[in-house]
Design an enzyme around this catalytic site. Structure first.
Site, short mmCIF file in Angstrom:
data_model
loop_
_atom_site.label_atom_id
_atom_site.label_comp_id
_atom_site.label_asym_id
_atom_site.label_seq_id
_atom_site.Cartn_x
_atom_site.Cartn_y
_atom_site.Cartn_z
N SER A 126 70.56 10.84 1.29
CA SER A 126 69.83 10.35 2.47
C SER A 126 70.36 9.00 2.92
CB SER A 126 68.34 10.26 2.17
OG SER A 126 68.10 9.37 1.10
N CYS B 83 55.10 6.37 -1.27
CA CYS B 83 54.11 7.43 -1.40
C CYS B 83 54.75 8.77 -1.06
CB CYS B 83 52.93 7.19 -0.47
SG CYS B 83 52.07 5.63 -0.75
N HIS C 162 66.30 0.81 -5.00
CA HIS C 162 64.88 0.49 -4.93
C HIS C 162 64.65 -1.01 -4.79
CE1 HIS C 162 64.80 4.55 -6.69
NE2 HIS C 162 63.70 4.67 -5.98
#
Length: 759
Positions: free
Chosen positions: A438, A521, A699
């Site tokens: 991605s 989430c 991250h």
């Protein structure tokens, strides 16, 4: 009277309010006071949601992760974040993600803490770091502030903390010292914490020790005895909570610890309840987790009452009931789901509905079943509807499963022969570069997706926008000089949900969000029936991306085990059967991609390890069907087609042989946060195929330097032959911004060139 309580509540908010507040704060778009105010509002709302329970958890709310909260409460803060400007919250976010809002205008980030999965869930925690010289000091201000707020609101507060043995068990010693040797230094801090809570008038403290459901060496079992002998004189009552599995050889240990109550998971450990009742001393409370805290199906209330009523009659006021674990792992409120199919919706219960189920069970026990007769009848009708629905069962799918044989999982040739043919076809340089799939999900992408779902944008218009974004990703990769490209996944909302939406047997919520880590989430799809693939899912997008470049374009798929583990899975058949159904469906997609001319196909199995049972004695069965499912998915292709897989943020050194059995041509893994520690397995295991150890921690907003990447890859080359190494990020880049991604990938490509020059 039976007592009702809860072990923890989802912290993100019904509309992901916490996520958006965190991200605004990190970007400097809101103040620290605004973030803290939002946290207070969410806590108040969540306590109100739990009204009617006899005990309500306090301290389960976190601005990032409850394990990281514990590290800061215990003064166990990495040295690398000391000496920075700002307050404790700044350092907290530096450990969580490499930088705080205070650092946003500079390049003064630090290495974020290592992140891995919380037991066998998809929740990620920040791993505590230990050394032989570690010291601990108490700062209970976060917990005490939440307790003060709860008291002011009249909440029947039960503070929740992670127990000392599980805290050590979760962490890592950075200097090869024995982390268990730190227990004598840690226990006085826990004793001081409990004394502070007692001084506040707290009666009960929930102290979570889920390590008790794992296989523990004798030293760790003895550590529980040592720890709770040291804490037994505390003035508060301790409810020791276990969950996620059976106690087994730790059952007598758990029952005998000098605490005032024991919580056990009656969903995963139903067969142990009778032995626990028999062993538990007569002066102890028994809390039973009677509602599944990790899945979203309605509880069969009548069935629960059948086995629970005799226990209540025997224990009376000594019986407490609760969900099996914290409700962190399920969405907040089913009532938000007005667009979900009515029949399927009638089968479900989210966090609030689970607490309602708990109250029905309690009232039936306390006042008799006739007092809740209507609720029980409604529940039984839903249970029976799901059990008999023709939408759940597909004879054609069951027939296909019956025809599976070993040949489906075998490649035509062994890896050395395949590798030679793939090398001749792809003609890649040494240390080939690629990404995991991605690229940034920009505001334009999200807006187009939202407009398409609402009907403001028609299918042709949506397709045009997505093709534009795919073309942009390809152009950026061309400019960077990457060797194997990806299409960027602009059209995908989520790596599991995207595929589930196109498979029969799945349903989808609008607001069924669950926290994965920090502000991340996910909205797990609902696997309610037999799985089949009506049509191709990715071929058109990949074919368009390949038309934009002469370089190899990877087809990007999510593997069956990950789709299974990141879904809310049906509980009326073995997980292995559902996984085989998914494998056959994704296999069809793999073959369609190959027929379309795609010669590199990545099948992500990010969640392979997290599905492992918590006890090693049960691993073999899971690994057999999980690995076989991947092989069925991947291994119908020709030798020239190169199969990749990806795994992230999981310890897998102890299952490396099973990963090798997957027989993927290339595996990419997370290694940057662990400083290549995950490659230790290759010191003693001759991994036969190619591997890409992730060198860019996606991250964190920090940009890795060329030198840092070169050093990491040289560490990797000490274990893996250079001719079998790839250079890639840890994971997909959808959560990062282009202004972060471009310089990071530039450094990655430059590092690969440096490595090639040194061969």
């Amino acid at each position: 009277m039976v007592t009702t309580h809860n072990l923890g509540f989802p912290r993100i908010g019904a509309k992901r309010e916490l996520k958006f507040a965190q991200e605004h704060y990190w970007k400097g778009q809101s103040s620290r006071d605004e973030l803290k105010s939002l946290g207070a509002q969410l806590r108040q709302r969540h306590w109100e949601n739990q009204s009617g329970l006899d005990q309500v958890p306090v301290g389960d709310f976190s601005f990032y992760d409850q394990v990281l909260d514990t590290s800061f409460m215990l003064g166990n803060i990495p040295e690398r974040v000391r000496g920075f400007e700002g307050d404790a919250l700044d350092n907290y976010f530096r450990v969580a993600r490499g930088r705080s809002a205070h650092d946003s205008a500079c390049s003064c980030g630090v290495q974020a803490g290592e992140m891995t999965k919380w037991f066998d869930t998809n929740y990620h925690y920040i791993v505590p770091e230990f050394s032989a010289s570690a010291e601990f000091s108490l700062d209970a201000s976060r917990l005490l502030d939440q307790l003060t707020q709860a008291r002011a609101l009249g909440v029947k507060a039960k503070p929740v903390i992670i127990g000392p043995v599980t805290y050590l068990w979760l962490g890592k010693a950075k200097d090869d010292s024995d982390k268990l040797a730190l227990l004598p230094r840690l226990l006085p801090v826990y004793a001081a914490l409990l004394e502070q809570l007692a001084a506040q008038g707290v009666e009960w403290v929930q102290i979570d020790e889920p390590a008790l459901v794992t296989e523990l060496e004798p030293a760790w079992q003895h550590a529980f005895v040592t720890a709770y002998d040291a804490l037994k004189t505390t003035r508060v009552k301790l409810l020791l909570a276990t969950y996620f599995g059976e106690l087994r050889d730790n059952l007598a240990l758990a029952c005998g610890l000098p605490v005032h109550g024991l919580h056990v998971d009656a969903i995963n450990g139903r067969s142990e309840i009778e032995p626990v009742v028999a062993r538990l001393p007569a002066d102890k409370i028994l809390s039973l987790g009677v509602i599944n805290g990790r899945n979203i199906w309605k509880t069969d209330l009548s069935a629960v009452l059948e086995w629970l009523t005799p226990i209540h009659q025997a224990l009376q006021a000594r019986l407490w009931i609760a969900p099996s674990c914290s409700l962190l792992h399920v969405p907040v409120d089913l009532n938000s789901e007005q667009k979900l199919d009515h029949e399927i919706r009638s089968w479900l219960a989210f966090a609030l509905q689970k607490l309602d189920e708990l109250k029905v069970i309690a009232k039936a026990l306390n006042d008799g079943r006739e007092s809740v007769q209507a609720a029980l009848a409604e529940n039984q009708a839903a249970i029976q509807s799901r059990r008999t629905s023709p939408r759940v069962h597909n004879p054609a799918v069951k027939a296909a499963i019956a025809k599976i044989d070993a040949a489906l999982g075998r490649r035509t040739s062994a890896y050395p022969q395949r590798a030679a043919r793939q090398s001749a076809l792809l003609n890649l340089p040494a240390y080939p570069t690629t990404t995991i799939g991605s690229f940034p999900q920009t505001a334009e992408i999200r807006q187009a997706r939202s407009q398409f779902k609402s009907g403001e944008l028609d299918e042709a218009g949506y397709k045009t926008v997505m093709q534009h974004e795919i073309a942009r990703s390809v152009q950026e990769q061309e400019a960077l000089g990457l060797d194997v490209l990806v299409h960027g996944e602009a059209e995908r909302n989520d790596m599991v949900e995207y595929f589930g939406e196109q498979l029969d047997g799945y349903a989808f919520s609008q607001f069924g969000w669950v926290q994965s880590y920090g502000s991340r989430c996910v909205k797990p799809p609902i696997l309610f029936g037999d799985i089949s693939r009506p049509k191709a899912m990715t071929v058109e997008w990949i074919r368009y991306a390949q038309s934009q470049t002469a370089k190899p374009m990877k087809g990007m798929l999510t593997g069956p085990v990950t789709i299974l583990n990141w879904s809310f899975v049906r509980d009326d058949q073995p997980r292995s059967v559902s996984c085989y159904q998914l494998a056959l469906a994704i296999r069809e997609e793999v073959l369609d991609l190959e027929n379309a001319g795609v010669r590199v196909i990545q099948i992500d199995e990010a969640a392979l390890r997290e599905g492992l049972p918590l006890r090693k004695s049960q691993w073999n069965d899971y690994l057999q069907w999980a690995v076989e499912s991947f092989r069925i998915t991947a291994n119908g292709v020709q030798d020239e087609t190169q199969i990749h897989t990806h795994m992230c943020y999981s310890e897998f050194n102890d299952i490396i042989a099973s990963i090798a059995d997957m027989d993927a041509d290339v595996i990419t893994i997370e290694t940057s946060r662990s400083d290549m520690e995950l490659l230790d397995a290759f010191d003693h295991f001759n991994y036969p195929n190619e591997i890409g150890p992730g060198v860019y921690d996606i991250h964190s907003p920090n940009i890795p330097s060329q030198e840092h990447i070169v050093n990491l890859m040289r560490k990797a080359a000490e274990r893996i032959p250079a001719e079998r190494l790839w250079v890639n990020p840890d994971c997909g880049l959808k959560t990062r911004a282009w202004e972060e991604v471009i310089p990071a990938l530039k450094n990655m490509v430059a590092a690969a060139k440096t490595l090639r020059a040194g061969i």
